[in-house]
Enzyme design. Structure first.
Site, PDB file in Angstrom:
ATOM      1  N   TRP A  84      16.708   3.727  -4.488  1.00  0.00           N
ATOM      2  CA  TRP A  84      18.451   3.688  -3.732  1.00  0.00           C
ATOM      3  C   TRP A  84      18.785   2.192  -3.629  1.00  0.00           C
ATOM      4  CZ3 TRP A  84      18.571  -0.417  -0.306  1.00  0.00           C
ATOM      5  CH2 TRP A  84      17.204  -0.588   0.050  1.00  0.00           C
ATOM      6  N   GLU A 129      13.482 -11.130   5.613  1.00  0.00           N
ATOM      7  CA  GLU A 129      13.589 -10.018   4.744  1.00  0.00           C
ATOM      8  C   GLU A 129      14.328 -10.744   3.839  1.00  0.00           C
ATOM      9  OE1 GLU A 129      12.266  -7.540   3.395  1.00  0.00           O
ATOM     10  OE2 GLU A 129      11.808  -6.257   5.391  1.00  0.00           O
ATOM     11  N   GLU A 167      11.949  -5.115  -3.010  1.00  0.00           N
ATOM     12  CA  GLU A 167      11.654  -5.590  -1.448  1.00  0.00           C
ATOM     13  C   GLU A 167      12.869  -6.202  -1.323  1.00  0.00           C
ATOM     14  OE1 GLU A 167       9.870  -6.324   1.720  1.00  0.00           O
ATOM     15  OE2 GLU A 167       8.341  -4.308   0.493  1.00  0.00           O
ATOM     16  N   HIS A 170      16.073  -4.305   0.735  1.00  0.00           N
ATOM     17  CA  HIS A 170      16.658  -4.985   2.268  1.00  0.00           C
ATOM     18  C   HIS A 170      17.111  -5.422   2.425  1.00  0.00           C
ATOM     19  CE1 HIS A 170      11.530  -2.880   1.724  1.00  0.00           C
ATOM     20  NE2 HIS A 170      12.660  -2.259   0.843  1.00  0.00           N
ATOM     21  N   GLU A 220       2.266  -5.017   5.470  1.00  0.00           N
ATOM     22  CA  GLU A 220       3.423  -4.145   5.279  1.00  0.00           C
ATOM     23  C   GLU A 220       3.506  -3.132   5.938  1.00  0.00           C
ATOM     24  OE1 GLU A 220       5.517  -4.279   1.476  1.00  0.00           O
ATOM     25  OE2 GLU A 220       5.688  -5.339   3.015  1.00  0.00           O
ATOM     26  N   THR A 223       5.408  -4.805   9.480  1.00  0.00           N
ATOM     27  CA  THR A 223       7.155  -3.983   8.504  1.00  0.00           C
ATOM     28  C   THR A 223       7.684  -3.289   9.007  1.00  0.00           C
ATOM     29  OG1 THR A 223       6.549  -5.395   7.034  1.00  0.00           O
ATOM     30  CG2 THR A 223       8.558  -5.736   7.508  1.00  0.00           C
ATOM     31  N   ASP A 252       9.438   2.183   2.481  1.00  0.00           N
ATOM     32  CA  ASP A 252       9.862   1.365   1.008  1.00  0.00           C
ATOM     33  C   ASP A 252       8.454   0.216   1.960  1.00  0.00           C
ATOM     34  OD1 ASP A 252      11.419   2.527  -0.239  1.00  0.00           O
ATOM     35  OD2 ASP A 252      12.707  -0.225  -0.210  1.00  0.00           O
ATOM     36  N   GLU A 253       8.582   0.053   2.979  1.00  0.00           N
ATOM     37  CA  GLU A 253       7.204  -1.001   3.845  1.00  0.00           C
ATOM     38  C   GLU A 253       5.962   0.017   3.609  1.00  0.00           C
ATOM     39  OE1 GLU A 253       7.338  -4.182   3.385  1.00  0.00           O
ATOM     40  OE2 GLU A 253       9.849  -4.134   4.488  1.00  0.00           O
ATOM     41  N   HIS A 256       4.264   0.375   0.089  1.00  0.00           N
ATOM     42  CA  HIS A 256       3.846  -1.210  -0.370  1.00  0.00           C
ATOM     43  C   HIS A 256       2.627  -0.986   0.553  1.00  0.00           C
ATOM     44  CE1 HIS A 256       8.117  -2.493  -1.406  1.00  0.00           C
ATOM     45  NE2 HIS A 256       7.708  -1.397  -2.462  1.00  0.00           N
TER      46      HIS A 256
END
Length: 390
Positions: A84, A129, A167, A170, A220, A223, A252-253, A256
């Site tokens: 995205w 971020e 990242e 974000h 991670e 977050t 995403d976090e 990761h």
């Protein structure tokens, strides 16, 4: 990263759990060298900081894991064309101005009922971020896994650049959303970001990838929790688009976190005692939020105040800290580890017994907080409006 949400204790100038927690020290080898860290506008007094604490022979561990990492870590990055992008969630500037304006108007109408304290937390997340250059710099201080050229083809360097690229979206997305919302003072936010990047961060990782990957595993997941909670609050507040934004970042976090936790899991397999000592070392120090040197040019206790609001809203709490620790203990099967040295077993006992102590201390802190007189602080990010801390 991040996000960084945090239980104030001493100026989250440093930490996420009560500073009153008396954590025992385990023995560690002396550092190879030390450097005195200078003070900044919001930093703690100068201190002696360890650097390059990993014995040189341990670098071979990471060289030996390069093939493993290429098969088990790099695949957790997504191809750019499958990712995205911020524009996916934002008003389309290519539309005729009237249509674009309508989309911005709709965004502002959705956010109109969200409370000021929500924007304090969302801005804090965004600033955390947006300080991404600091985090890539920190990872590239780690011996044995740093990007030696800036474009190294090594597995570890490729991971770090790919992680950074993912990242980076974000902060871009949250910043643009906040700009369009009209609810925040972008000039003060931009100053805070510049101050923060200029101040850097000190997570206590000592150029040591054992410590660094323990830190990023915890960070991670933290977050992920924080963005997940801001998604929930946005949905409850009537903004499904913002909820989707925060939820997507949280996903995403989580991915990761899975990568970094997998690295630590492998280190526990190939070097059980070394990895266990690293986990205990980082938990003894207490995990430092990456934005702990946050400053807006006005409030020297900005991070502490931001943390208090996040704690009160349930975005990131001491219970979350304990939950994360317990989740990592379970994932890494720390309680069942065998073959440790005596020092390793002491570290194992310390780590596995820490979460209940954190919860008990937080219960006491909550009881004290109930007896405190309500008070608030003005945040420059929201045009100096006052938000309750307790």
């Amino acid at each position: 990263m991040q996000v960084s949400h945090f239980l104030p204790t001493k100026s989250p100038a440093t930490t996420w759990i009560p500073r009153s927690l008396d954590l025992p020290h385990h023995r560690r080898a002396p550092p190879i060298s030390v450097v005195r860290v200078p003070t900044s506008a919001v930093a703690a007094p100068p201190k002696i900081q360890k650097i390059h604490s990993m014995p040189p022979e341990k670098a071979e561990v990471f060289r030996s894991l390069e093939n493993w990492a290429s098969k088990n870590v790099l695949p957790l990055l997504k191809p750019v064309e499958d990712c995205w992008q911020p524009q996916t969630f934002l008003p389309d500037p290519s539309l005729p101005i009237a249509d674009f304006t309508e989309q911005v108007k709709a965004l502002r109408q959705r956010t109109a009922e969200l409370p000021d304290e929500y924007f304090v937390v969302l801005v804090g997340d965004m600033i955390t971020e947006d300080a991404l250059p600091t985090y890539q710099t920190m990872i590239n201080t780690l011996d044995g896994v740093r990007d030696e050229t800036g474009a190294s083809p090594s597995v570890w360097a490729s991971w770090t650049r790919g992680w950074t690229a993912e990242e980076n979206r974000h902060g871009d997305l949250l910043r643009t959303f906040l700009y369009l919302s009209g609810r925040v003072d972008m000039l003060q936010i931009e100053k805070t970001v510049q101050y923060l990047i200029g101040s850097g961060m000190d997570p206590g990782t000592e150029n040591n990838p054992y410590l660094g990957f323990v830190y990023t595993s915890f960070q991670e997941r933290a977050t992920f929790v924080s963005h997940g909670n801001t998604a929930r609050l946005a949905k409850d507040g009537g903004d499904p688009v913002l909820a989707r934004i925060c939820g997507t970042i949280a996903a995403d976090e989580k991915r990761h976190e899975h990568a970094y936790s997998r690295i630590v899991e492998k280190l526990l397999e190939v070097d059980p005692t070394g990895a266990m000592l690293a986990i205990a070392d980082m938990m003894k120090k207490r995990i430092t939020m990456p934005a702990h040197l946050m400053f807006d040019g006005k409030d020297p206790h900005l991070f502490e105040h931001f943390s208090a609001v996040a704690q009160r809203m349930g975005v990131y709490t001491a219970d979350d800290y304990a939950d994360i620790l317990e989740a990592l203990i379970e994932r890494w099967r720390l309680e069942k580890m065998e073959g440790l040295t005596g020092e390793g077993r002491q570290a194992q006992e310390f780590v596995c017994g820490l979460a209940p102590r954190i919860r008990k201390l937080q219960e006491r802190a909550d009881e004290r907080a109930k007896k405190m007189k309500a008070h608030g602080v003005k945040f420059s990010w929201i045009f100096n409006k006052e938000v309750a801390l307790v």
